[in-house]
Design a protein around this motif. Structure first.
Motif, PDB file in Angstrom:
ATOM      1  N   LEU A 177      -7.014  -1.961   1.251  1.00 52.19           N
ATOM      2  CA  LEU A 177      -6.389  -2.162   0.137  1.00 52.19           C
ATOM      3  C   LEU A 177      -7.060  -3.086  -0.942  1.00 52.19           C
ATOM      4  O   LEU A 177      -7.218  -2.789  -2.004  1.00 52.19           O
ATOM      5  N   SER A 219      -3.304   2.786  -4.249  1.00 51.87           N
ATOM      6  CA  SER A 219      -3.025   3.008  -2.702  1.00 51.87           C
ATOM      7  C   SER A 219      -4.495   3.274  -2.169  1.00 51.87           C
ATOM      8  O   SER A 219      -5.315   3.691  -2.971  1.00 51.87           O
ATOM      9  N   THR A 220      -4.388   3.439  -0.919  1.00 51.90           N
ATOM     10  CA  THR A 220      -5.438   3.691  -0.107  1.00 51.90           C
ATOM     11  C   THR A 220      -5.618   5.117   0.531  1.00 51.90           C
ATOM     12  O   THR A 220      -6.711   5.545   0.585  1.00 51.90           O
ATOM     13  N   VAL A 229      -2.055  -7.139   3.849  1.00 53.52           N
ATOM     14  CA  VAL A 229      -0.861  -6.246   3.093  1.00 53.52           C
ATOM     15  C   VAL A 229       0.425  -6.523   3.938  1.00 53.52           C
ATOM     16  O   VAL A 229       0.451  -6.358   5.245  1.00 53.52           O
ATOM     17  N   THR A 250      -0.381   5.424   2.801  1.00 52.41           N
ATOM     18  CA  THR A 250      -1.093   5.068   3.878  1.00 52.41           C
ATOM     19  C   THR A 250      -0.791   6.266   5.157  1.00 52.41           C
ATOM     20  O   THR A 250       0.044   7.251   4.651  1.00 52.41           O
ATOM     21  N   ALA A 296      -0.651  -3.149  -7.120  1.00 55.33           N
ATOM     22  CA  ALA A 296      -0.038  -3.152  -5.796  1.00 55.33           C
ATOM     23  C   ALA A 296       0.892  -3.982  -5.293  1.00 55.33           C
ATOM     24  O   ALA A 296       1.138  -4.494  -4.131  1.00 55.33           O
ATOM     25  N   ASP A 303       0.699  -1.181  -0.052  1.00 54.72           N
ATOM     26  CA  ASP A 303       0.164   0.091  -0.128  1.00 54.72           C
ATOM     27  C   ASP A 303       0.866   1.105  -0.031  1.00 54.72           C
ATOM     28  O   ASP A 303       1.468   1.553   0.925  1.00 54.72           O
TER      29      ASP A 303
END
Length: 395
Positions: free
Chosen positions: A286, A271-272, A84, A62, A307, A59
């Motif tokens: 994710l 990505s998140t 993840v 974050t 990812a 990820d």
């Protein structure tokens, strides 16, 4: 006889674009071999029947500095417990707080924690207008010292280019970030959002390897203007600038992503922007973000590459992370591709119906397996392993 055998799954290799039955062996924290089903042996066996075995998910954006910022979440809660194996904190920390972040976040997590160091010396520790003070908010010497001393963990510089952050600083922090990162051969990750500065002006300053996160937001001043796709966007992609999803609370719109795909602009990474205000929605995880790309029609192997392989390349860690190659770090994600109707919601509240979703089942982190969901059967090697970093059931 290898230490651990991951057996019975489908090896999903984003580098080759293949998904095929196979076994994978781990020894001393490294991928030791891959082979046909039944061709390898291990002292412990992790049953991956019915699962995708992928390189460990990364990820790229974050916020995991929970101790000193209002946004932070626990790294393992959005890392190994969600399938993840690597999270990259995107600018929560600047040079002033780096020693504390290193000792209390990086060192304390089972999940691999890397960093985009904020060009602001304060990061997000003093709030979310970290560049509004102009030059006094930037310590280039301190930033450069962190980059030089901690290259293994700090993989580039983060700079937020939107009016809510900058005050009257304009493009100056981005120019400083580019100069500082470039002196160390590192990329920058640029947050884009509400203008000013104009996205076109930001893009014109970026080069090969740099990352635009929140690239597919639905706000004014994004990829599309009155005449359609910004010419600067296409030119940036041609130069090797990477467009990242960076979902966040307000930064991913299905409509923008659909228009971009139609125009030939595809997410390079996904990505998140996970933090404490969006982990319960609209982002969640994710794997949820990746599943939204599946719902938009992107092929499974490309979505996984966003990812894994590509994220590792952004970080300068291709061959070490994001791969199933022999000799790479034994970081793996075991995912179930669930075939069932599902409704997804983007950051604008708009919905899309999907037919498939990726559900995390387990990870192997540095050669050690961990289950990641309470509602799934435990990932049980033949010799007991810890279930989570705390020894409690995963959740």
């Amino acid at each position: 006889m290898y230490e651990l055998l991951v057996s019975g799954g489908l090896l999903a290799d984003p580098e080759r674009g293949t998904t095929e039955p196979g076994d994978l062996a781990v020894h001393e924290g490294r991928i030791a071999a891959t082979g046909a089903p039944g061709s390898l042996q291990g002292r412990e066996t992790l049953d991956a029947d019915g699962l995708l075995v992928t390189p460990g998910l990364i990820d790229l954006h974050t916020h995991v500095y929970a101790d000193r910022t209002g946004l932070g979440v626990d790294a393992d809660a959005v890392g190994v417990r969600q399938g993840v194996t690597t999270v990259v904190d995107a600018g929560s920390c600047g040079s002033d707080d780096w020693p504390h972040f290193r000792d209390h976040v990086v060192a304390g997590a089972v999940t691999r924690v890397l960093s985009w160091l904020n060009i602001s010396r304060h990061g997000l520790v003093r709030g979310h207008r970290e560049l509004a003070g102009g030059a006094r908010d930037i310590d280039t010497a301190g930033t450069s010292a962190v980059l030089a001393a901690h290259r293994g963990t700090v993989r580039g510089i983060k700079v937020r280019m939107s009016r809510s952050v900058l005050g009257g600083s304009g493009l100056a922090p981005l120019r400083t970030a580019k100069e500082t990162a470039g002196a160390h051969g590192l990329p920058v990750m640029v947050h884009v959002g509400n203008e000013p500065p104009a996205l076109a002006d930001v893009l014109d300053l970026l080069g090969h390897g740099d990352v635009v996160t929140h690239a597919f937001h639905g706000k004014d001043g994004g990829l599309f203007g009155p005449a359609g796709l910004l010419p600067e966007a296409g030119a940036a992609v041609e130069r090797g600038v990477r467009f990242d999803v960076g979902h966040g609370s307000a930064s991913f719109a299905f409509r923008t992503a659909e228009r971009a795909l139609e125009a030939g602009i595809r997410p390079y990474t996904a990505s998140t922007d996970l933090h404490c205000r969006n982990v319960d929605g609209p982002v969640h995880s994710l794997t949820s973000t990746l599943s939204k790309l599946l719902a938009l029609g992107m092929p499974l192997t490309e979505v996984l590459a966003c990812a894994t392989t590509r994220a590792a390349r952004v970080l300068g860690l291709d061959g070490e992370l994001g791969t199933l190659r022999t000799g790479a770090a034994a970081d793996l994600s075991l995912l179930r591709l669930r075939e069932a109707p599902v409704t997804f919601t983007d950051a604008t509240g708009e919905r899309r119906e999907g037919r498939r979703s990726l559900v995390p089942y387990a990870v192997v982190r540095a050669g050690v397996p961990y289950p990641v969901r309470q509602d799934a059967p435990p990932a049980s090697p033949t010799t007991a392993r810890p279930t989570t970093p705390t020894g409690e059931p995963a959740g």
